[in-house]
Scaffold this active site. Structure first.
Site, PDB file in Angstrom:
ATOM      1  N   ASN A  10       0.860  -1.180   0.000  1.00 51.41           N
ATOM      2  CA  ASN A  10       0.000   0.000   0.000  1.00 51.41           C
ATOM      3  C   ASN A  10       0.900   1.236   0.000  1.00 51.41           C
ATOM      4  OD1 ASN A  10      -1.804   2.055   0.469  1.00 51.41           O
ATOM      5  ND2 ASN A  10      -2.218   1.480   2.600  1.00 51.41           N
ATOM      6  N   LYS A  12       0.145   4.303  -0.302  1.00 55.99           N
ATOM      7  CA  LYS A  12      -0.450   5.530   0.251  1.00 55.99           C
ATOM      8  C   LYS A  12      -0.172   6.694  -0.708  1.00 55.99           C
ATOM      9  CE  LYS A  12       0.170   3.417   4.667  1.00 55.99           C
ATOM     10  NZ  LYS A  12       0.157   3.497   6.107  1.00 55.99           N
ATOM     11  N   HIS A 101      -9.564   1.475   5.064  1.00 56.19           N
ATOM     12  CA  HIS A 101      -8.242   1.625   5.682  1.00 56.19           C
ATOM     13  C   HIS A 101      -8.347   2.639   6.826  1.00 56.19           C
ATOM     14  CE1 HIS A 101      -4.075   2.778   6.277  1.00 56.19           C
ATOM     15  NE2 HIS A 101      -3.763   1.621   5.735  1.00 56.19           N
ATOM     16  N   GLU A 103      -6.578   5.025   7.781  1.00 56.13           N
ATOM     17  CA  GLU A 103      -6.335   6.437   7.438  1.00 56.13           C
ATOM     18  C   GLU A 103      -7.549   7.044   6.739  1.00 56.13           C
ATOM     19  OE1 GLU A 103      -2.651   5.700   5.403  1.00 56.13           O
ATOM     20  OE2 GLU A 103      -1.758   5.173   7.333  1.00 56.13           O
ATOM     21  N   GLU A 173      -5.513  -4.636  10.830  1.00 56.16           N
ATOM     22  CA  GLU A 173      -4.454  -3.654  10.984  1.00 56.16           C
ATOM     23  C   GLU A 173      -4.656  -2.868  12.274  1.00 56.16           C
ATOM     24  OE1 GLU A 173      -2.493  -2.593   7.045  1.00 56.16           O
ATOM     25  OE2 GLU A 173      -4.206  -1.285   7.220  1.00 56.16           O
ATOM     26  N   GLY A 179       2.546   2.412  10.518  1.00 54.93           N
ATOM     27  CA  GLY A 179       3.503   3.489  10.310  1.00 54.93           C
ATOM     28  C   GLY A 179       4.261   3.893  11.567  1.00 54.93           C
ATOM     29  N   SER A 219       3.406  -2.047  10.133  1.00 60.07           N
ATOM     30  CA  SER A 219       4.867  -2.146  10.268  1.00 60.07           C
ATOM     31  C   SER A 219       5.432  -3.511   9.894  1.00 60.07           C
ATOM     32  CB  SER A 219       5.303  -1.741  11.676  1.00 60.07           C
ATOM     33  OG  SER A 219       4.953  -0.392  11.922  1.00 60.07           O
TER      34      SER A 219
HETATM   35  P1  PGA Z   1       2.832   0.368   7.450  1.00 56.94           P
HETATM   36  O1  PGA Z   1       1.374   0.600   6.862  1.00 56.94           O
HETATM   37  O2  PGA Z   1       3.313  -0.952   6.905  1.00 56.94           O
HETATM   38  O3  PGA Z   1       3.645   1.530   6.962  1.00 56.94           O
HETATM   39  O4  PGA Z   1       2.706   0.326   8.937  1.00 56.94           O
HETATM   40  C1  PGA Z   1       0.450  -0.445   6.763  1.00 56.94           C
HETATM   41  C2  PGA Z   1      -0.847   0.041   6.157  1.00 56.94           C
HETATM   42  O5  PGA Z   1      -1.234   1.185   6.408  1.00 56.94           O
HETATM   43  O6  PGA Z   1      -1.500  -0.705   5.411  1.00 56.94           O
END
Ligand code: PGA
Length: 258
Positions: A10, A12, A101, A103, A173, A179, A219
């Site tokens: 992903n 982003k 997601h 976010e 998640e 992140g 992560s």
């Molecule tokens: P990340 O993001 O691997 O940077 O923690 C995961 C995600 O948002 O799907």
């Protein structure tokens, strides 16, 4: 039953068309003649998607990068400035689309209700929805994880039947792990994903719950992917930060070969 692993990068709001093009080139070089044992896809920004379609099937030896959308609207078309429909994504040959997601839930008003609308729309299209869910740090610390995911799943899956749900890919998640560099331990991730399967078994049945693929996200990186993937109920990963670089992404999708 054996479920094939699926790893989705992903991106982003990283990697525009230029970087996407370079990424594709580098990844294709690495993929040449290599057997990849999992399904894999990249959720690129909309403008980048056309630039990461394999452009030369002759040298690509049949390995294709599946495309994934990071978001989509549940209406087919209309006066919705700034939105993209499933029908448009289908025209590009997009295979997957992320729904809910964290976010999007946090910054763009995605709710269990809109997740439900989007899932239903995707299930009426050729796009395979990837439904993300998970708890906040506060909820985690208060031991509310199970209740939170129960609500997200029950409301998100409302009016979706047993045959339809088998097409959905789930992505657990925990928000506190996204992140932050703070990965859930394989044991923690396994525990909640097992719980997710139980919830799905309760809403539908055991057989259906055994069929659906449930990813872990938060992560995930080259150093920890293997141990996470070895857990019984974890069927793949949704990877943010570690997926934007081609070397790292290649190592992620070949985690089982090192
Ligand atoms: P990340 O993001 O691997 O940077 O923690 C995961 C995600 O948002 O799907």
């Amino acid at each position: 039953m054996k479920r094939k692993k699926i790893i989705i990068g992903n991106w982003k709001m990283y990697n525009g068309p230029e970087q996407g093009h370079i990424f594709l080139h580098k990844l294709e070089e690495k993929l040449n003649n290599k057997k990849i044992n999992c399904d894999f896809a990249i959720a690129a920004p909309f403008v980048t998607l056309p630039y990461i379609m394999p452009h030369d099937h002759g040298t690509n030896k049949g390995i294709e990068i599946d495309l994934c959308a990071q978001n989509f609207h549940y209406q087919n078309e209309g006066a919705f400035t700034g939105e993209i429909s499933l029908a448009m994504l289908e025209q590009l040959g997009v295979r997957y689309g992320i729904v809910g997601h964290s976010e999007r839930r946090q910054y763009f008003n995605e709710t269990n209700k809109t997740v439900n609308l989007k899932l239903k729309a995707a299930l009426n299209s050729s796009i395979i929805p990837v439904m993300a869910f998970g708890e906040t740090l506060e909820e985690f610390e208060k031991n509310q994880t199970d209740d939170v995911i129960l609500k997200q799943l029950t409301e998100g899956l409302k009016e979706i039947n047993k045959t339809q749900i088998e097409r959905i890919i789930f992505a657990y998640e925990p928000i506190w792990a996204i992140g932050t560099g703070k990965t859930a331990t394989p044991k923690q991730a396994q525990k909640t994903i097992k719980k997710t399967r139980e919830i799905i078994a309760n809403i539908y049945d055991q057989k259906t719950a055994e069929k659906v693929r449930i990813q872990y996200g938060g992560s995930v990186k080259v150093e920890n992917i293997k141990e996470l993937m070895e857990q019984k109920d974890i069927d793949g990963a949704l990877v943010g930060g570690a997926s934007v670089d081609p070397d790292s992404f290649f190592k992620l999708i070949t985690y089982d070969q090192n």
